[in-house]
Write an enzyme that holds these catalytic residues in place. Sequence first.
Site, PDB file in Angstrom:
ATOM      1  N   ASP A   1       0.827  -1.208   0.000  1.00 15.85           N
ATOM      2  CA  ASP A   1       0.000   0.000   0.000  1.00 15.85           C
ATOM      3  C   ASP A   1       0.863   1.260   0.000  1.00 15.85           C
ATOM      4  OD1 ASP A   1      -2.621   0.618  -0.280  1.00 15.85           O
ATOM      5  OD2 ASP A   1      -3.103   0.687   1.850  1.00 15.85           O
TER       6      ASP A   1
ATOM      7  N   ASP B   1      -9.018  -2.426   2.614  1.00 15.35           N
ATOM      8  CA  ASP B   1      -8.908  -1.803   3.931  1.00 15.35           C
ATOM      9  C   ASP B   1      -9.936  -2.369   4.910  1.00 15.35           C
ATOM     10  OD1 ASP B   1      -6.908  -0.145   2.933  1.00 15.35           O
ATOM     11  OD2 ASP B   1      -8.363   1.298   2.177  1.00 15.35           O
TER      12      ASP B   1
END
Length: 482
Positions: free
Chosen positions: A333, A393
């Site tokens: 990420d 997420d």
Amino acid sequence: VAADEGILHASGSGVPPVAKDYCIIYNSNLVSLPKTLDNATFRTLENLTSTVLCSSAEVPSGLMKDKAVVVMRGNCTFLEKARIAQSLGAKMLLIASKSRLSAISDNKTDFEDVTLPIALIRYNDIVDMQLVLGNEVNVTLYSPPLPEFDYSMVVIFLIAVFTVALGGYWSGVAELENLKAVASPGERETRWKKEENVTFTPVTVILFVVICCVMLVLLYFFYKWLVYVIISVFCLASAMSLYNCLAALIGEIPFGQCRITCSNKTIEVRLIFLAIFCIAAAVVWAVFRNEDRWAWILQDILGVAFCLNFIKTLKMPNFKSCVILLGLLLLYDVFFVFITPFITKNGASIMVEVAAGPFGNSEKLPVVIRVPRLEYSASTLCDLPFSLLGFGDIIVPGLLVAYCRRFDVQTRSSSIYYISCTIAYAVGMVLTFIVLALMKMGQPALLYLVPCTLITSSLVAWRRKEMKKFWKGSNYQVGWRP
């Protein structure tokens, strides 16, 4: 050179008057726009998109006097257009572009003699303006300040925490049923036939992360083809996930259990109707996915079902695998958000480009929870009408929450791991929103969610003196008794 987003407010001359806002790009170093409509000055719009205004001879004398003028982008510079428009008496210059809007890149010192505001606008918006408002239109420019916080974030927060908590709880329920089946030989074979879980090992975790990296890079370079593959996969996976979620609920209802037999197999009629409903929901979303008024609701429902089913189905065997998975995806990420801008030619991160649709592609990846922004601003109008949270997420920390819930079931620890990890996830989400508000730029949420959840789970295990068992997983199943 700065590129700022603003709003062109256009009003027609009809009765009752009709008004509409359009996105513009301007340079705040060259012009200062009012922050509200109350301080803005309206001008009559003169549509000259038949010309590029590279020469004053292209426009009849007096046509621009005290008006706002819109011309096509063309080959000459913005400075040349601005000087010609100003010399002919224009009070505002709009430059229509058929391509993606970009910064006004002339030097500030060259514009010292230019006093009229200059802005870029999409050509399609000019066409829409004529269709909606007519030929007699008054326009003005303004740029409201970006709100510090948008309340759509609260909705995103509630959806995310609800999904993670429910997914973890559902995984614990399935684990309890498995353990009861182990303790009861008569139920063991039946339960194993129903079991659809997939267990991640450290090797498959690494392979999964590598596939994620490769897929993201492929999407960046071949987006306009692969986006439809992702949409198709999402429709199929979300329909199946919605079915699994609703079937679990229907299974608890002791009514409507009539069955039909086909090819020596029996199935409940209500499950057939449920399957048709779930397929129809996915098809409706696929057809109307670009309808911003309501399609986001259906996408969020399908997305939540997808995340729940993923969290429940994919099992982490131990805390070690959780640490490897969350750690690698955290690096993934951060790399694709913060590091890739130094690599790409346009200086944009690969993650943000893929999420937004590279090179202005109108199709968006259906891998996010979307909620319309509740605070109005130029950013809302131009390119971010929704607050977004990626499925990753939710799913990635959710797998840790699910492992904590299963460990609670396995060790009869009164849900302490599950509750602590869920609260840590909520804290991580709040921290993400705080940093987002302070930095005013997209954040890799895993940067805050992963440390919060991993550290909290580790502290609970250490405090309870169960770290070794928590780290390696427990072989409690053999001796478990209800």
